[in-house]
Scaffold this motif. Structure first.
Motif: not given
Length: 64
Positions: A1-19
């Motif tokens: 399962m590809d979780h990347s969309a959830y990870i991106e949405a969660a990071a954006a919601t929390l105001g996190l920038t992931l390298t």
């Protein structure tokens, strides 16, 4: 399962920038957590497995 969309949405919601490197690690551990959850969801539970209904905290020692 590809979780990347959830990870991106969660990071954006929390105001996190992931390298890119951080994103790889988060994706790895997210998949690990998902596999552990799948194991737990496969266990049969009965009413006897229900936790207690009331939590009563214990006062710290010396403050009774």
């Amino acid at each position: 399962m590809d979780h990347s969309a959830y990870i991106e949405a969660a990071a954006a919601t929390l105001g996190l920038t992931l390298t890119q490197e951080q994103r790889k690690g988060v994706t790895l551990y997210f998949g690990l957590a998902a596999s552990m959850a799948a194991l737990l969801q496969g266990l049969p539970l009965t009413p006897a497995d229900e936790s207690g209904n009331v939590f009563v905290p214990v006062p710290p020692q010396g403050q009774e």
